[in-house]
Write a protein that holds these residues in place. Sequence first.
Motif, PDB file in Angstrom:
ATOM      1  N   ALA A  15       0.832  -1.207   0.000  1.00  0.00           N
ATOM      2  CA  ALA A  15       0.000   0.000   0.000  1.00  0.00           C
ATOM      3  C   ALA A  15       0.863   1.252   0.000  1.00  0.00           C
ATOM      4  CB  ALA A  15      -0.946  -0.011   1.208  1.00  0.00           C
ATOM      5  N   GLY A  16       1.843   1.315   0.899  1.00  0.00           N
ATOM      6  CA  GLY A  16       2.691   2.494   0.980  1.00  0.00           C
ATOM      7  C   GLY A  16       3.542   2.688  -0.252  1.00  0.00           C
ATOM      8  N   CYS A 160      -0.257   3.689   6.113  1.00  0.00           N
ATOM      9  CA  CYS A 160      -0.317   2.420   5.369  1.00  0.00           C
ATOM     10  C   CYS A 160       0.421   1.340   6.154  1.00  0.00           C
ATOM     11  CB  CYS A 160       0.323   2.590   3.994  1.00  0.00           C
ATOM     12  SG  CYS A 160      -0.398   3.892   2.976  1.00  0.00           S
ATOM     13  N   ALA A 285      -5.099   3.824   4.852  1.00  0.00           N
ATOM     14  CA  ALA A 285      -5.305   2.974   3.677  1.00  0.00           C
ATOM     15  C   ALA A 285      -4.931   1.547   4.028  1.00  0.00           C
ATOM     16  CB  ALA A 285      -4.469   3.464   2.491  1.00  0.00           C
ATOM     17  N   GLY A 286      -5.626   0.593   3.415  1.00  0.00           N
ATOM     18  CA  GLY A 286      -5.310  -0.813   3.623  1.00  0.00           C
ATOM     19  C   GLY A 286      -5.628  -1.292   5.025  1.00  0.00           C
ATOM     20  N   ALA A 303      -6.511  -2.735  -0.468  1.00  0.00           N
ATOM     21  CA  ALA A 303      -5.458  -1.749  -0.234  1.00  0.00           C
ATOM     22  C   ALA A 303      -5.108  -1.017  -1.522  1.00  0.00           C
ATOM     23  CB  ALA A 303      -4.218  -2.438   0.339  1.00  0.00           C
ATOM     24  N   ASP A 306      -7.816   1.472  -2.214  1.00  0.00           N
ATOM     25  CA  ASP A 306      -7.681   2.620  -1.314  1.00  0.00           C
ATOM     26  C   ASP A 306      -6.645   3.612  -1.833  1.00  0.00           C
ATOM     27  OD1 ASP A 306      -9.525   1.592   0.479  1.00  0.00           O
ATOM     28  OD2 ASP A 306      -8.043   0.964   1.965  1.00  0.00           O
ATOM     29  N   VAL A 307      -5.443   3.110  -2.149  1.00  0.00           N
ATOM     30  CA  VAL A 307      -4.374   4.045  -2.506  1.00  0.00           C
ATOM     31  C   VAL A 307      -4.588   4.647  -3.889  1.00  0.00           C
ATOM     32  CG1 VAL A 307      -2.714   2.962  -0.955  1.00  0.00           C
ATOM     33  CG2 VAL A 307      -2.793   2.239  -3.339  1.00  0.00           C
TER      34      VAL A 307
END
Length: 391
Positions: A15-16, A160, A285-286, A303, A306-307
């Motif tokens: 996610a990050g 994240c 997120a995630g 995830a 989300d991102v």
Amino acid sequence: MRQRTRVAIVGAGPAGMLLAHLLDAHGIESVIVETRSQAYVLARIRAGILEHSTVELLRSVGLGDRLDAEGLPHRGIYLQTPQERHHLDFVDLVGRQVWVYGQTEVQKDLVAARTRAGQAVYYGVADVELDDLTTDRPTVRFTDADGVQRTLEADAVAGCDGSFGPSRAAIPAAVTSVWERTYPYSWLGVLASVPPSTDELIYAWHPDGFAMHSMRSAQVSRLYLQVPNGTRVDEWSHDRIWEALSTRLGHTGWELAAGPITEAAVLPMRSFVQSPMRHGRLFLAGDAAHIVPPTGAKGLNLAVADVALLARALAALLVDGDAGPADAYSETALRRVWRCTHFSWWMTSMLHTSGDPFDAQLQMSQLRWLFSSTAGATGLAENYAGLPLDL
């Protein structure tokens, strides 16, 4: 030591890393902080199924080459009881398919892309604290791997960092709502160095408990057994695991191939949703905002959704000065979160045995409906193969 960036990202998992990649495409600089080592993050064995929309997104941002070369496209899944096995063809039903491509492989692709781009990442940090979140200059304070105390000053912070990171806890309890369900069973998951005995995933209802046959590649099988909560891996010998898998996955004219088990772990199962997913300039997120049981193959895909949404919202906020998408982020993201939470709960409750004969009859009725109803099978296919990212 103070450092300025546009977006501080807490968590260097998929996610990050994907958020940083998407922000970079909008010309937005970011810095990532991660408590674990890079080797640990790369080695985590997690999700293995990518939705159609996830694959489309990865391809569109230059992350699809190895996926296309090494990923395994699947048209659908097998769903079975001890009496019958049926193939649900997602392509025929909804015109979408899924890919077997492990989270570890997605992470490798993301790390390679961000390394080429010169992404700033601090691994092995400690004492992460998020402050000033309701201002337009939020900060992330941490101690880096060399013991240097650092402060990131940003325009926004993206949490994240999963279930146990500091981001979720940074939103005051007084403004949050939490929904949670802990399931009365777990999964015993194993990786085995043996070619899969199936061309596509098998989901099996059995009186002894749920079983699943998945894969990571043409040479590696991934298999799961329903076990009671509190089960220890050392309670299950390799022979016992293969015997249970053969019984629960058994089908006339089909045989499960056994091989060396290289990894085994017990995976507890729960559903969790926290709202809102935004507090001031902090955006979750995630897994930092929601957890789903793995039965529906939704965790990593949620995830990604989300991102994808968050990157667009931050670009509107930080580049165009339009706060509308950021203000709507939590409500918009949660619509998909709850749809996927319901689907994951539905798949889980339909396939896992409780020991209650009444529950078993309901499950059989539900499965017979899926086997015989195009409408029922289409609903499963639509959700499993993945809803559009702009849901």
